[in-house]
Motif scaffolding. Structure first.
Motif, PDB file in Angstrom:
ATOM      1  N   GLN A  43      -3.897 -48.279 -18.592  1.00  0.00           N
ATOM      2  CA  GLN A  43      -3.288 -47.616 -19.723  1.00  0.00           C
ATOM      3  C   GLN A  43      -1.669 -47.326 -19.418  1.00  0.00           C
ATOM      4  O   GLN A  43      -1.381 -47.285 -18.350  1.00  0.00           O
ATOM      5  CB  GLN A  43      -3.963 -46.137 -19.485  1.00  0.00           C
ATOM      6  CG  GLN A  43      -3.326 -44.872 -20.215  1.00  0.00           C
ATOM      7  CD  GLN A  43      -3.753 -43.618 -20.044  1.00  0.00           C
ATOM      8  OE1 GLN A  43      -5.009 -43.348 -20.128  1.00  0.00           O
ATOM      9  NE2 GLN A  43      -2.921 -42.664 -19.805  1.00  0.00           N
ATOM     10  N   SER A  44      -1.140 -47.655 -20.247  1.00  0.00           N
ATOM     11  CA  SER A  44       0.412 -47.930 -20.385  1.00  0.00           C
ATOM     12  C   SER A  44       1.092 -47.055 -21.422  1.00  0.00           C
ATOM     13  O   SER A  44       0.656 -46.615 -22.444  1.00  0.00           O
ATOM     14  CB  SER A  44       0.846 -49.119 -20.181  1.00  0.00           C
ATOM     15  OG  SER A  44       0.783 -49.893 -21.491  1.00  0.00           O
ATOM     16  N   GLY A  45       2.360 -46.619 -21.130  1.00  0.00           N
ATOM     17  CA  GLY A  45       3.348 -46.113 -22.098  1.00  0.00           C
ATOM     18  C   GLY A  45       3.447 -47.132 -23.267  1.00  0.00           C
ATOM     19  O   GLY A  45       3.355 -46.597 -24.538  1.00  0.00           O
ATOM     20  N   GLU A  46       3.266 -48.499 -23.110  1.00  0.00           N
ATOM     21  CA  GLU A  46       3.321 -49.410 -23.836  1.00  0.00           C
ATOM     22  C   GLU A  46       2.118 -49.247 -25.001  1.00  0.00           C
ATOM     23  O   GLU A  46       2.449 -49.521 -26.201  1.00  0.00           O
ATOM     24  CB  GLU A  46       3.511 -51.006 -23.532  1.00  0.00           C
ATOM     25  CG  GLU A  46       3.674 -52.016 -24.486  1.00  0.00           C
ATOM     26  CD  GLU A  46       4.157 -53.404 -23.760  1.00  0.00           C
ATOM     27  OE1 GLU A  46       3.950 -54.420 -24.431  1.00  0.00           O
ATOM     28  OE2 GLU A  46       4.059 -53.339 -22.491  1.00  0.00           O
ATOM     29  N   GLN A  47       1.113 -49.303 -24.532  1.00  0.00           N
ATOM     30  CA  GLN A  47      -0.170 -49.061 -25.234  1.00  0.00           C
ATOM     31  C   GLN A  47       0.031 -47.852 -26.057  1.00  0.00           C
ATOM     32  O   GLN A  47      -0.581 -47.873 -27.282  1.00  0.00           O
ATOM     33  CB  GLN A  47      -1.480 -49.226 -24.257  1.00  0.00           C
ATOM     34  CG  GLN A  47      -1.654 -50.446 -23.555  1.00  0.00           C
ATOM     35  CD  GLN A  47      -2.911 -50.093 -22.586  1.00  0.00           C
ATOM     36  OE1 GLN A  47      -3.176 -49.315 -22.016  1.00  0.00           O
ATOM     37  NE2 GLN A  47      -3.826 -51.092 -22.666  1.00  0.00           N
ATOM     38  N   LEU A  48       0.461 -46.947 -25.493  1.00  0.00           N
ATOM     39  CA  LEU A  48       0.381 -45.619 -26.393  1.00  0.00           C
ATOM     40  C   LEU A  48       1.400 -45.692 -27.558  1.00  0.00           C
ATOM     41  O   LEU A  48       1.031 -45.292 -28.491  1.00  0.00           O
ATOM     42  CB  LEU A  48       1.010 -44.342 -25.145  1.00  0.00           C
ATOM     43  CG  LEU A  48       1.152 -43.229 -25.717  1.00  0.00           C
ATOM     44  CD1 LEU A  48      -0.096 -42.776 -26.514  1.00  0.00           C
ATOM     45  CD2 LEU A  48       1.629 -42.043 -24.701  1.00  0.00           C
ATOM     46  N   LEU A  49       2.377 -46.337 -27.324  1.00  0.00           N
ATOM     47  CA  LEU A  49       3.494 -46.570 -28.383  1.00  0.00           C
ATOM     48  C   LEU A  49       2.909 -47.405 -29.418  1.00  0.00           C
ATOM     49  O   LEU A  49       2.896 -47.261 -30.704  1.00  0.00           O
ATOM     50  CB  LEU A  49       4.744 -47.234 -27.974  1.00  0.00           C
ATOM     51  CG  LEU A  49       5.909 -46.300 -27.104  1.00  0.00           C
ATOM     52  CD1 LEU A  49       6.783 -47.176 -26.428  1.00  0.00           C
ATOM     53  CD2 LEU A  49       5.974 -45.417 -28.118  1.00  0.00           C
ATOM     54  N   ALA A  50       2.019 -48.407 -29.092  1.00  0.00           N
ATOM     55  CA  ALA A  50       1.430 -49.289 -30.151  1.00  0.00           C
ATOM     56  C   ALA A  50       0.425 -48.525 -30.772  1.00  0.00           C
ATOM     57  O   ALA A  50       0.264 -48.861 -31.970  1.00  0.00           O
ATOM     58  CB  ALA A  50       0.677 -50.687 -29.260  1.00  0.00           C
ATOM     59  N   ALA A  51      -0.476 -47.755 -30.133  1.00  0.00           N
ATOM     60  CA  ALA A  51      -1.555 -47.053 -30.902  1.00  0.00           C
ATOM     61  C   ALA A  51      -0.837 -45.977 -31.766  1.00  0.00           C
ATOM     62  O   ALA A  51      -1.452 -45.817 -32.808  1.00  0.00           O
ATOM     63  CB  ALA A  51      -2.179 -46.278 -29.744  1.00  0.00           C
ATOM     64  N   VAL A  52       0.233 -45.094 -31.244  1.00  0.00           N
ATOM     65  CA  VAL A  52       0.887 -44.321 -32.205  1.00  0.00           C
ATOM     66  C   VAL A  52       1.481 -45.205 -33.561  1.00  0.00           C
ATOM     67  O   VAL A  52       1.493 -44.721 -34.678  1.00  0.00           O
ATOM     68  CB  VAL A  52       2.103 -43.512 -31.601  1.00  0.00           C
ATOM     69  CG1 VAL A  52       3.094 -42.876 -32.599  1.00  0.00           C
ATOM     70  CG2 VAL A  52       1.344 -42.728 -30.601  1.00  0.00           C
ATOM     71  N   ASP A  53       1.910 -46.224 -33.320  1.00  0.00           N
ATOM     72  CA  ASP A  53       2.564 -47.246 -34.280  1.00  0.00           C
ATOM     73  C   ASP A  53       1.278 -47.509 -35.357  1.00  0.00           C
ATOM     74  O   ASP A  53       1.567 -47.660 -36.622  1.00  0.00           O
ATOM     75  CB  ASP A  53       3.237 -48.594 -33.798  1.00  0.00           C
ATOM     76  CG  ASP A  53       4.465 -48.193 -33.162  1.00  0.00           C
ATOM     77  OD1 ASP A  53       5.086 -47.297 -33.512  1.00  0.00           O
ATOM     78  OD2 ASP A  53       4.772 -49.183 -32.412  1.00  0.00           O
ATOM     79  N   LYS A  54       0.431 -47.714 -34.899  1.00  0.00           N
ATOM     80  CA  LYS A  54      -0.958 -48.030 -35.839  1.00  0.00           C
ATOM     81  C   LYS A  54      -1.402 -46.874 -36.510  1.00  0.00           C
ATOM     82  O   LYS A  54      -1.508 -47.063 -37.794  1.00  0.00           O
ATOM     83  CB  LYS A  54      -2.218 -48.542 -34.931  1.00  0.00           C
ATOM     84  CG  LYS A  54      -2.018 -49.842 -34.120  1.00  0.00           C
ATOM     85  CD  LYS A  54      -3.259 -50.142 -33.179  1.00  0.00           C
ATOM     86  CE  LYS A  54      -3.107 -51.401 -32.411  1.00  0.00           C
ATOM     87  NZ  LYS A  54      -4.240 -51.702 -31.515  1.00  0.00           N
ATOM     88  N   LEU A  55      -1.240 -45.738 -35.926  1.00  0.00           N
ATOM     89  CA  LEU A  55      -1.787 -44.549 -36.829  1.00  0.00           C
ATOM     90  C   LEU A  55      -0.559 -44.320 -38.029  1.00  0.00           C
ATOM     91  O   LEU A  55      -0.876 -43.940 -39.007  1.00  0.00           O
ATOM     92  CB  LEU A  55      -1.511 -43.357 -35.866  1.00  0.00           C
ATOM     93  CG  LEU A  55      -3.212 -43.223 -34.826  1.00  0.00           C
ATOM     94  CD1 LEU A  55      -2.977 -42.031 -34.091  1.00  0.00           C
ATOM     95  CD2 LEU A  55      -4.285 -43.329 -35.685  1.00  0.00           C
ATOM     96  N   LEU A  56       0.617 -44.466 -37.324  1.00  0.00           N
ATOM     97  CA  LEU A  56       1.852 -44.159 -38.583  1.00  0.00           C
ATOM     98  C   LEU A  56       1.881 -45.082 -39.716  1.00  0.00           C
ATOM     99  O   LEU A  56       1.995 -45.043 -40.579  1.00  0.00           O
ATOM    100  CB  LEU A  56       3.165 -44.396 -37.794  1.00  0.00           C
ATOM    101  CG  LEU A  56       3.393 -43.107 -36.766  1.00  0.00           C
ATOM    102  CD1 LEU A  56       4.855 -43.575 -36.107  1.00  0.00           C
ATOM    103  CD2 LEU A  56       3.688 -41.757 -37.748  1.00  0.00           C
ATOM    104  N   ALA A  57       1.259 -46.641 -39.337  1.00  0.00           N
ATOM    105  CA  ALA A  57       1.114 -47.466 -40.243  1.00  0.00           C
ATOM    106  C   ALA A  57      -0.265 -47.563 -41.169  1.00  0.00           C
ATOM    107  O   ALA A  57      -0.094 -48.167 -42.091  1.00  0.00           O
ATOM    108  CB  ALA A  57       1.235 -48.792 -39.666  1.00  0.00           C
TER     109      ALA A  57
END
Length: 551
Positions: free
Chosen positions: A225-239
């Motif tokens: 689990q990483s900050g990078e994964q969290l950012l990518a997951a948030v980006d998926k939701l925003l898109a």
């Protein structure tokens, strides 16, 4: 900024300061749940509690953090191969291998931070071992929901249910959540983008069923689990408006629970793996653990994490390098509510002295002479006031602090012509751990040493949700160095001493437990041996009443 975003900001800031910037736990597991875990963690020294404020150096904070890791981690029988390094930017890199008899009881704590992300839970049933790694440790207060728990605990109770909203209301809610997610993303990028938590398992058999683990070897699996994964997951939701609508419709609170697990790990559900319970152990746990325990004391000395005592002080010794460390003076009170320093008229002088050999305690004493320049006698009238006060010994037993008091202020002199007296100290040739021999940990149970007796077992007197055990000894308080409790497997039970009462050769110690203590617990006491009482004299001349800085 709304309430939830403020919670996110506070939570993320605390996360960066209090948790590991980067950590990995690499498990080598046996089928019975025993094993070893190599811990590598890099964290900020700002997360380490300091009692001296900023005056503690990064090196001192790092040493305190490593010592706390070894002492406060639970379910660990011993540590091996421990090392640490102070990095630039107030960071510490820690490495060490912990041996544990039961993975379900293991709780690693690095410095002041619990490594509870992906805390393993093991179940053996129908010939199969199942390891589950929830993103939040359920035993430490997690709610057990699937998902990466990164958000605040507050809910969204003021918001109406999605199904009750009109089309326009749903569109408005969607826009609001996307705006909050965008702000949250900026916070994550600035505060937690470089964070990561990894768990690696080396298994004793081929994995049979795997969810949300990545295979990195024939019998090696990992999850991260990483900050990078969290950012990518948030980006998926925003898109993806439709996916975000589906989450809101299902009742998933994105701002509380973060993105769902499948957006970060690839599939729904907690990371899970299975293997055959009849697999052969990967290593001889008992043999390796015993060897590590034997080497542990020397490792601690080499790391500078234990206090090295000087040879015990011998009879006939005198205080050396005595210096005046503090002065307090108070004039006669004008009013009972206007007492300077909240004390009566007089003077107190605090001294620090080096001991010619180590002692473990110092107590009684007497003042025999206290004369100022010019001949003014400053000896107090009462016998009690003529005793040195607030006597304390340094952790390594090499230094002594004491105070002497006068009932009046000197008339005109600022120099003590002569100050003499003695302080009773106790030295020891060593200590030994002894089992007190309690058949059970119940009220009234008696041991077979020092007339030891369990005086209380039950709910804590003033700490709700905790438990308390009181143990009586027919021993002087200062002779008891330490007391520890162990379960039936020989694992130390975490406790803290919360009280003590003593007089003469009778002592009662009170201990706090997080859980109700097992009735079959063993109680061991570390007792000082080869005791020697020494009346150590001191004599000072021509001391100017101005404190001296320590070198």
């Amino acid at each position: 900024m709304n309430k939830q975003l403020k919670q996110w900001l506070v939570m993320l800031a605390a996360l960066v300061l209090a948790s590991c910037v980067d950590e990995e736990r690499e498990f080598t597991l046996n089928p019975d749940g025993s094993g070893k875990v190599k811990v590598v963690a890099t964290f900020s020294t700002d997360s380490v509690i300091s009692f001296n404020g900023e005056s503690d150096s990064p090196e001192k904070r790092a040493k305190d953090a490593v010592k706390a890791t070894l002492e406060d981690s639970r379910g660990v029988m011993t540590w091996a191969d421990v090392s640490y390094e102070v990095l630039e930017g107030k960071k510490v890199k820690f490495e060490g291998t912990a041996y544990f008899p039961d993975i379900n009881k293991l709780r690693i704590k690095v410095g002041s931070t619990k490594l509870d992300t992906f805390q393993p839970e093991m179940v053996t049933q129908d010939g199969v071992v199942t390891i589950t790694c929830p993103a939040k440790d359920k035993s430490e207060g997690g709610d057990g929901d699937v998902g990466i728990k990164i958000g605040p605990t507050g809910g969204d109770a003021d918001q109406p249910e999605w199904s009750t909203l009109s089309k326009e209301g749903q569109d408005a809610r969607l826009a609001e959540v996307k705006a909050e997610l965008s702000k949250m993303r900026m916070m994550i990028a600035g505060l937690a983008a470089d964070m990561s938590n990894r768990v690696v398992f080396h298994l004793p058999a081929d994995p049979q069923g795997v969810t949300n683990f990545e295979k990195s070897g024939e019998r090696t699996l990992r999850v991260e689990q990483s900050g990078e994964q969290l950012l990518a997951a948030v980006d998926k939701l925003l898109a993806d408006d439709e996916q975000l609508r589906g989450l809101l419709a299902s009742g998933h609170n994105v701002m509380k629970d973060g993105p769902p697990a499948e957006l970060m790990l690839g599939a729904k559900g907690d990371p899970t793996l299975r293997f055959a319970a009849n697999a052969q152990p990967q290593f001889d746990y008992a043999k390796e653990q015993e060897a590590a325990a034997t080497a542990f004391p020397q490792m601690m000395k080499d790391l500078g994490l234990v206090v090295v005592m000087a040879p015990p002080m011998k009879d006939g010794a005198k205080l050396e390098n005595v210096r005046l460390a503090g002065v307090q003076m108070a004039t006669k009170q004008v009013d009972r509510n206007l007492r300077p320093f909240n004390r009566s008229q007089g003077m107190s002088l605090a001294f620090v002295a080096e001991l010619p050999g180590s002692v473990f305690s110092a107590g009684e004493g007497k003042l025999t002479r206290f004369v100022m320049e010019g001949g003014e006698d400053m000896m107090p009238e009462s016998e009690w006031s003529r005793k040195p006060k607030n006597i304390e010994v340094s952790e390594d037993g090499k230094w002594l602090k004491f105070e002497v008091q006068a009932d009046k202020l000197p008339t005109n002199a600022i120099t003590v012509k002569e100050l003499a007296g003695e302080i009773e100290c106790m030295s020891s040739g060593g200590s030994e751990w002894l089992d007190l021999g309690f058949a059970s940990l119940k009220e009234g149970a008696k041991g077979n040493l020092y007339n030891a007796e369990v005086k209380k077992v039950g709910e804590h007197s003033y700490n709700e949700g905790k438990y308390e055990v009181s143990v009586f000894f027919e021993l002087e308080r200062e002779v008891i160095k330490d007391v520890k409790f162990y379960d039936a497997d020989g694992m130390e039970i975490p406790t803290s001493q919360n009280g003590a009462s003593w007089g003469g050769k009778q002592t009662t110690l009170d201990f706090t437990f997080d859980e109700y203590p097992p009735v079959n617990a063993k109680v061991k006491a570390e007792i000082y041996t080869d005791l020697l009482r020494i009346n150590v004299p001191f004599q000072l001349e021509n001391v100017v009443i101005i404190p001296e800085e320590a070198e």
